[in-house]
Design a protein around this motif. Structure first.
Motif, PDB file in Angstrom:
ATOM      1  N   ILE A  56       0.520  23.424 -10.553  1.00 29.67           N
ATOM      2  CA  ILE A  56       0.975  22.041 -10.616  1.00 29.67           C
ATOM      3  C   ILE A  56      -0.274  21.176 -10.715  1.00 29.67           C
ATOM      4  N   TRP A  57      -0.406  20.442 -11.812  1.00 33.26           N
ATOM      5  CA  TRP A  57      -1.633  19.736 -12.141  1.00 33.26           C
ATOM      6  C   TRP A  57      -1.500  18.251 -11.822  1.00 33.26           C
ATOM      7  N   CYS A  58      -2.429  17.730 -11.025  1.00 36.30           N
ATOM      8  CA  CYS A  58      -2.503  16.294 -10.717  1.00 36.30           C
ATOM      9  C   CYS A  58      -3.667  15.727 -11.523  1.00 36.30           C
ATOM     10  N   HIS A  59      -3.364  14.982 -12.569  1.00 35.60           N
ATOM     11  CA  HIS A  59      -4.398  14.612 -13.529  1.00 35.60           C
ATOM     12  C   HIS A  59      -5.298  13.493 -13.021  1.00 35.60           C
ATOM     13  N   GLY A  60      -6.431  13.333 -13.699  1.00 34.51           N
ATOM     14  CA  GLY A  60      -7.389  12.307 -13.346  1.00 34.51           C
ATOM     15  C   GLY A  60      -6.983  10.952 -13.879  1.00 34.51           C
ATOM     16  N   ASN A  61      -7.863   9.985 -13.726  1.00 33.47           N
ATOM     17  CA  ASN A  61      -7.568   8.627 -14.149  1.00 33.47           C
ATOM     18  C   ASN A  61      -8.009   8.416 -15.587  1.00 33.47           C
ATOM     19  N   GLY A  62      -7.562   7.308 -16.170  1.00 29.19           N
ATOM     20  CA  GLY A  62      -7.925   7.005 -17.538  1.00 29.19           C
ATOM     21  C   GLY A  62      -7.266   7.910 -18.553  1.00 29.19           C
ATOM     22  N   CYS A  63      -6.293   8.724 -18.133  1.00 28.12           N
ATOM     23  CA  CYS A  63      -5.569   9.596 -19.047  1.00 28.12           C
ATOM     24  C   CYS A  63      -4.114   9.655 -18.606  1.00 28.12           C
ATOM     25  N   ASP A  64      -3.293  10.264 -19.425  1.00 31.70           N
ATOM     26  CA  ASP A  64      -1.912  10.517 -19.047  1.00 31.70           C
ATOM     27  C   ASP A  64      -1.596  11.961 -19.416  1.00 31.70           C
ATOM     28  N   ILE A  65      -0.352  12.376 -19.215  1.00 28.35           N
ATOM     29  CA  ILE A  65      -0.043  13.788 -19.462  1.00 28.35           C
ATOM     30  C   ILE A  65      -0.155  14.146 -20.942  1.00 28.35           C
ATOM     31  N   ILE A 127       2.009  29.492  -5.978  1.00 29.04           N
ATOM     32  CA  ILE A 127       1.929  28.114  -6.457  1.00 29.04           C
ATOM     33  C   ILE A 127       0.517  27.601  -6.184  1.00 29.04           C
ATOM     34  N   ILE A 128      -0.166  27.158  -7.227  1.00 24.01           N
ATOM     35  CA  ILE A 128      -1.528  26.633  -7.116  1.00 24.01           C
ATOM     36  C   ILE A 128      -1.485  25.134  -7.446  1.00 24.01           C
ATOM     37  N   ILE A 129      -2.028  24.308  -6.565  1.00 27.58           N
ATOM     38  CA  ILE A 129      -2.129  22.877  -6.827  1.00 27.58           C
ATOM     39  C   ILE A 129      -3.533  22.580  -7.344  1.00 27.58           C
ATOM     40  N   TYR A 130      -3.613  21.894  -8.477  1.00 28.79           N
ATOM     41  CA  TYR A 130      -4.890  21.542  -9.088  1.00 28.79           C
ATOM     42  C   TYR A 130      -5.024  20.015  -9.082  1.00 28.79           C
ATOM     43  N   PRO A 138      -3.287  13.224  -4.482  1.00 26.52           N
ATOM     44  CA  PRO A 138      -1.961  13.846  -4.353  1.00 26.52           C
ATOM     45  C   PRO A 138      -2.027  15.355  -4.176  1.00 26.52           C
ATOM     46  N   ALA A 139      -3.061  16.007  -4.727  1.00 28.91           N
ATOM     47  CA  ALA A 139      -3.185  17.460  -4.550  1.00 28.91           C
ATOM     48  C   ALA A 139      -3.408  17.815  -3.081  1.00 28.91           C
ATOM     49  N   CYS A 140      -4.325  17.103  -2.423  1.00 26.85           N
ATOM     50  CA  CYS A 140      -4.575  17.363  -1.004  1.00 26.85           C
ATOM     51  C   CYS A 140      -3.355  16.977  -0.159  1.00 26.85           C
ATOM     52  N   HIS A 141      -2.658  15.930  -0.576  1.00 22.58           N
ATOM     53  CA  HIS A 141      -1.441  15.527   0.130  1.00 22.58           C
ATOM     54  C   HIS A 141      -0.427  16.672   0.139  1.00 22.58           C
ATOM     55  N   ILE A 142      -0.161  17.263  -1.015  1.00 24.70           N
ATOM     56  CA  ILE A 142       0.795  18.369  -1.086  1.00 24.70           C
ATOM     57  C   ILE A 142       0.305  19.558  -0.271  1.00 24.70           C
ATOM     58  N   ALA A 143      -0.995  19.872  -0.389  1.00 24.84           N
ATOM     59  CA  ALA A 143      -1.538  21.026   0.342  1.00 24.84           C
ATOM     60  C   ALA A 143      -1.421  20.856   1.843  1.00 24.84           C
TER      61      ALA A 143
END
Length: 308
Positions: A56-65, A127-130, A138-143
């Motif tokens: 499950i990928w939590c993307h960076g800023n300045g971009c979208d999916i 399940i790997i959170i990236y 949000p990745a650390c939040h889920i973890a």
């Protein structure tokens, strides 16, 4: 509120349309939960062979999916993994009333996780959170609140407050924000964690990864990789995938555990105006996804501090 507006500069126009990624774009529907205010656009990528992980990928800023196609396609193929990339509120095609904030992005992350675990019934230990850059929040939040198999953080920060303090000093005291505190979120987790950071990063200092790594004092399943010649934006896709692959091979050895073959019902690939507000009967037993083309991810804080 001002900081949140500056922190989340969504690309305009979006890097995708309803038709540009038709084989990958699907929507997590609204449910009966009043807090789930909108359908969430997501991209899904799958390998040609049976997958062993679900990222499950939590993307960076300045971009979208829509700007993540190339790297996520490669991740899926080379790591033998399904990859789901969910959209942030006010980004891309996620243009309903909710705006981007810690709360709203965390809620989207939780819904993506619940979809993978409860609807697709993927084993939680695979399940790997990236989390990339601002997506490490949000990745650390889920973890910290959900059972997962592992966590990969690329160019993470200890907290938004610490990051802002480094840039504008004492003026940060006038910014009332509780935006993501990754240090507090992950210091007690015991799952395998990989940190990747460029030593030349002047947007998010590599010291942030060092502090996060050191906070996992009770966790022996952790790795910290500094790339000596890279800054925030220059990491090559090949290097990042190689490091992620080595990490997964080390802490998730080959297993006889049978992974489910998953299927996303065709109704979820329709625009949200067509999606019925239902919470069942979306899934069956086999999943197929194909691949297309676009660009890799951009930075998190370059919009916030463009002079750097």
């Amino acid at each position: 509120m001002l900081l949140e507006k500056v922190l989340f500069p969504a690309p305009n126009p979006p890097n995708y349309t309803l038709k540009s990624h038709a084989n990958h774009l699907f929507w997590l529907p609204r449910s009966d939960d009043p807090n789930q205010t909108q359908a969430i656009p997501c991209m899904i990528y799958s390998p040609m062979r049976d997958a062993k992980f679900f990222i499950i990928w939590c993307h960076g800023n300045g971009c979208d999916i829509g700007s993540m196609h190339t790297i996520l396609k490669a991740f899926s193929r080379l790591l033998n993994a399904h990859v789901l990339n969910f959209e942030y509120p006010s980004y891309g095609l996620c243009q309903e009333k909710t705006t981007a904030s810690e709360k709203s992005i965390n809620e989207h992350a939780e819904r993506a996780y619940s979809f993978v675990r409860d609807k697709l019934r993927w084993p939680i230990n695979r399940i790997i959170i990236y989390g990339h850059s601002i997506g490490s929040g949000p990745a650390c939040h889920i973890a910290s609140i959900r059972p997962i198999g592992g966590l990969i953080l690329q160019s993470p920060y200890t907290s938004i407050r610490n990051l802002v303090r480094e840039k504008i000093g004492i003026l940060s005291l006038f910014i009332g924000t509780s935006l993501w505190d990754n240090l507090a979120a992950i210091e007690h987790i015991t799952i395998p964690v990989l940190f990747i950071h460029g030593q030349l990063d002047d947007l998010i200092s590599p010291q942030h990864s060092q502090i996060l790594y050191d906070s996992l004092s009770r966790n022996e399943k952790k790795e910290l990789i500094f790339l000596p010649h890279d800054d925030h934006n220059s990491m090559s896709m090949e290097d990042v995938i190689s490091l992620a692959k080595s990490f997964l091979n080390r802490y998730f050895p080959m297993t006889i555990q049978s992974m489910p073959r998953i299927h996303i019902d065709s109704i979820l690939f329709r625009p949200p105006s067509i999606i019925q507000h239902q919470s069942t009967n979306f899934l069956t037993s086999a999943f197929r996804a194909s691949a297309a083309s676009v660009n890799a991810t951009k930075s998190v804080m370059s919009s916030l501090f463009p002079s750097l």
